[in-house]
Design a protein around this motif. Sequence first.
Motif, PDB file in Angstrom:
ATOM      1  N   ARG A 190      -5.791  19.305   9.140  1.00 17.61           N
ATOM      2  CA  ARG A 190      -4.640  18.312   8.816  1.00 17.61           C
ATOM      3  C   ARG A 190      -4.034  18.466   7.429  1.00 17.61           C
ATOM      4  N   GLU A 191      -2.790  18.334   6.983  1.00 20.49           N
ATOM      5  CA  GLU A 191      -2.539  18.618   5.711  1.00 20.49           C
ATOM      6  C   GLU A 191      -1.292  17.432   5.221  1.00 20.49           C
ATOM      7  N   VAL A 215       1.942  17.986  14.813  1.00 19.64           N
ATOM      8  CA  VAL A 215       1.655  16.494  15.097  1.00 19.64           C
ATOM      9  C   VAL A 215       1.951  15.755  13.841  1.00 19.64           C
ATOM     10  N   TYR A 216       2.679  14.978  13.527  1.00 17.12           N
ATOM     11  CA  TYR A 216       2.813  14.288  12.280  1.00 17.12           C
ATOM     12  C   TYR A 216       2.119  12.635  12.563  1.00 17.12           C
ATOM     13  N   TYR A 217       1.549  12.440  11.272  1.00 19.02           N
ATOM     14  CA  TYR A 217       0.971  11.215  11.248  1.00 19.02           C
ATOM     15  C   TYR A 217       1.100  10.425  10.115  1.00 19.02           C
ATOM     16  N   TYR A 260       0.701  -1.162   0.161  1.00 19.85           N
ATOM     17  CA  TYR A 260      -0.094   0.002  -0.037  1.00 19.85           C
ATOM     18  C   TYR A 260       0.837   1.214  -0.080  1.00 19.85           C
ATOM     19  N   PRO A 261       0.377   2.266  -0.707  1.00 24.16           N
ATOM     20  CA  PRO A 261       1.005   3.551  -0.367  1.00 24.16           C
ATOM     21  C   PRO A 261       0.827   4.293   0.844  1.00 24.16           C
ATOM     22  N   ILE A 262       2.006   4.685   1.366  1.00 22.55           N
ATOM     23  CA  ILE A 262       2.002   5.241   2.777  1.00 22.55           C
ATOM     24  C   ILE A 262       2.155   6.600   2.644  1.00 22.55           C
ATOM     25  N   GLY A 263       1.116   7.566   3.347  1.00 24.98           N
ATOM     26  CA  GLY A 263       1.360   8.811   3.511  1.00 24.98           C
ATOM     27  C   GLY A 263       1.634   9.588   4.832  1.00 24.98           C
ATOM     28  N   TRP A 264       2.256  10.747   4.992  1.00 23.20           N
ATOM     29  CA  TRP A 264       2.720  11.518   6.126  1.00 23.20           C
ATOM     30  C   TRP A 264       1.950  12.657   6.027  1.00 23.20           C
ATOM     31  N   PHE A 265       1.173  13.156   7.062  1.00 24.32           N
ATOM     32  CA  PHE A 265       0.191  13.930   7.274  1.00 24.32           C
ATOM     33  C   PHE A 265       0.891  14.903   8.520  1.00 24.32           C
ATOM     34  N   ARG A 266       0.439  16.045   8.743  1.00 23.01           N
ATOM     35  CA  ARG A 266       0.765  16.804   9.959  1.00 23.01           C
ATOM     36  C   ARG A 266      -0.422  17.768  10.182  1.00 23.01           C
ATOM     37  N   GLN A 267      -0.569  18.055  11.496  1.00 21.83           N
ATOM     38  CA  GLN A 267      -1.726  19.009  11.777  1.00 21.83           C
ATOM     39  C   GLN A 267      -0.922  19.898  12.978  1.00 21.83           C
ATOM     40  N   ALA A 268      -1.065  21.214  12.669  1.00 20.45           N
ATOM     41  CA  ALA A 268      -0.421  22.289  13.593  1.00 20.45           C
ATOM     42  C   ALA A 268      -1.895  22.822  14.476  1.00 20.45           C
ATOM     43  N   THR A 312       3.009  11.866  16.345  1.00 19.42           N
ATOM     44  CA  THR A 312       4.395  12.052  17.100  1.00 19.42           C
ATOM     45  C   THR A 312       4.378  13.776  16.888  1.00 19.42           C
ATOM     46  N   GLN A 313       4.803  14.476  18.116  1.00 15.81           N
ATOM     47  CA  GLN A 313       4.952  15.677  18.092  1.00 15.81           C
ATOM     48  C   GLN A 313       6.320  16.151  17.516  1.00 15.81           C
ATOM     49  N   VAL A 314       6.205  17.208  16.667  1.00 12.60           N
ATOM     50  CA  VAL A 314       7.447  17.961  16.315  1.00 12.60           C
ATOM     51  C   VAL A 314       7.355  19.197  16.423  1.00 12.60           C
ATOM     52  N   THR A 315       8.603  19.617  17.365  1.00 20.04           N
ATOM     53  CA  THR A 315       8.497  21.182  17.571  1.00 20.04           C
ATOM     54  C   THR A 315       9.742  21.715  17.293  1.00 20.04           C
TER      55      THR A 315
END
Length: 126
Positions: free
Chosen positions: A45-46, A93-95, A32-40, A120-123
């Motif tokens: 979420r983008e 936060v990255y998903y 399966y294709p896997i995506g990374w998203f993030r939400q500030a 997982t939180q990225v700051t």
Amino acid sequence: QVQLVESGGGLVQPGGSLRLSCAASGFTLNDYPIGWFRQAPGKEREGVSCISSSDGSAYYLDSVKGRFTISRDIVKNTVYLQMNSLKPEDTAVYYCSIARYGRSCPRLREYNYHYWGQGTQVTVSS
């Protein structure tokens, strides 16, 4: 049981680097294709990046091109997101998530993906 577990986030200074991991279980990541998203905070979420399962082609949000690299380790059933030259606006936060269909990456929109990890939180801050 399908499960995705993100890790690798943390606090980093502007210009620094982090490598996020998305460990998959209950399915074969290479199928399966896997995506990374993030939400500030306060934002929707983008989609940030995706790696296809057909040929490993990678796609990126314009604002991260040249700074982020997505990759996968088939043996470890894990997808990575190497993030370099981090900026404060990368704070979120990255998903990771699984594309709903196909082996090529669909558009990086939430409705094209399902099964989400806890994030997982990225700051990025000085």
